[in-house]
Design a protein around this motif. Structure first.
Motif, mmCIF file in Angstrom:
data_model
loop_
_atom_site.group_PDB
_atom_site.id
_atom_site.type_symbol
_atom_site.label_atom_id
_atom_site.label_comp_id
_atom_site.label_asym_id
_atom_site.label_seq_id
_atom_site.Cartn_x
_atom_site.Cartn_y
_atom_site.Cartn_z
ATOM 1 N N ALA A 82 37.279 36.327 37.602
ATOM 2 C CA ALA A 82 36.326 37.322 38.112
ATOM 3 C C ALA A 82 34.911 36.975 37.658
ATOM 4 C CB ALA A 82 36.720 38.718 37.639
ATOM 5 N N LEU A 100 32.172 38.698 43.832
ATOM 6 C CA LEU A 100 33.220 39.613 43.380
ATOM 7 C C LEU A 100 32.952 41.018 43.918
ATOM 8 C CD1 LEU A 100 35.649 40.227 41.425
ATOM 9 C CD2 LEU A 100 33.914 40.769 39.694
ATOM 10 N N ILE A 108 33.753 33.616 39.767
ATOM 11 C CA ILE A 108 34.390 33.715 41.081
ATOM 12 C C ILE A 108 34.018 32.548 41.987
ATOM 13 C CG2 ILE A 108 32.585 35.069 42.219
ATOM 14 C CD1 ILE A 108 36.423 35.613 42.442
ATOM 15 N N ILE A 125 42.190 40.739 42.124
ATOM 16 C CA ILE A 125 40.761 40.568 42.439
ATOM 17 C C ILE A 125 40.557 40.744 43.946
ATOM 18 C CG2 ILE A 125 38.880 38.873 42.621
ATOM 19 C CD1 ILE A 125 39.754 37.690 39.994
ATOM 20 N N CYS A 141 37.446 39.979 46.548
ATOM 21 C CA CYS A 141 36.145 39.318 46.586
ATOM 22 C C CYS A 141 35.789 39.012 48.040
ATOM 23 C CB CYS A 141 36.165 38.031 45.757
ATOM 24 S SG CYS A 141 37.434 36.833 46.253
#
Length: 224
Positions: free
Chosen positions: A113, A125, A116, A139, A141
């Motif tokens: 994260a 992110l 990224i 995550i 994104c």
């Protein structure tokens, strides 16, 4: 939770019918209203079950004891005919704290994260632990084109992890604010079978270098 070990037969009546003949079985009756019947094999998978909401009615007619489990919405029914109860106990489990990832896996999520752009230049992110109805995606994104990407992170990637990400993607792609959502399955090591399944599902696999994410140079650097 109520745990019952009993000699019983089980009949399912609904969109189809199914019958389990008389045999010793484990019956789990959970606080959420679900009922599942287990044998002493098949790992965690029940022989038959009824998801909530459902009600259980116990009755005895002419010496025959039956438990009827009726689904509150569909009317589908499980009928357990009890010949003998070998064990019957109830336990208060309280609120479950949920699954906690091991240290390395949680740290991988944190590091990816933070970095990224490891996944691609121009990636940004959205957030970690993006909640869905069946749990959090590690995550969420956006790629360099602004498209949404869901990332599931494992220390060792196997088929179960790909299946988990597939379920998340099915839900996320119902959200018009996000769809279409691509998937990335990221792990330090990914099994060949998981790669094949991921490719079939249109999911990209990424192998993560834990030390590189931590900024640690390799012991034996190469020129190329």
């Amino acid at each position: 939770m109520r745990l019952v070990i009993a000699r019983c037969s089980v009949d399912y009546v609904g969109r189809l019918t199914a019958h389990l003949p008389m045999a010793p079985r484990l019956i789990l009756m959970k606080a959420d209203g679900s009922v599942s019947i287990h044998a002493d094999d098949r790992a965690y998978k029940p022989l038959n079950w009824m998801n909530p909401p459902c009600k259980v009615r116990e009755e005895s007619i002419d010496g025959v004891v039956t438990w009827s489990v009726v689904h509150g919405k569909t009317g589908e029914k499980l009928v357990l005919t009890i010949e003998e109860i070998l064990h019957d106990s109830s336990h208060e489990l309280g609120v479950d704290p949920g699954l906690r990832k091991d240290g390395v896996e949680a740290h991988l999520q944190e590091l990816l994260a933070e970095h990224i752009t490891t996944l691609g230049d121009g990636w940004t992110l959205v957030r970690r632990e993006y909640m869905t109805a069946i749990g959090p995606v590690d995550i969420l994104c956006r790629d360099h084109l602004g498209g949404a990407v869901a990332v599931e992170i494992k220390r060792r990637g196997d088929i179960d992890g790909v299946e988990q990400l597939t379920r998340y993607l099915e839900l996320l792609n119902r959200d018009p604010r996000l769809a279409p959502v691509k998937g990335i399955f990221a792990a330090q090591e990914i099994k060949p079978q998981a790669r094949v399944l991921a490719a079939d599902r249109g999911i990209e696999c990424v192998t993560l270098d834990y030390d590189a994410l931590r900024g640690i140079e390799p012991e034996n650097p190469t020129l190329f």
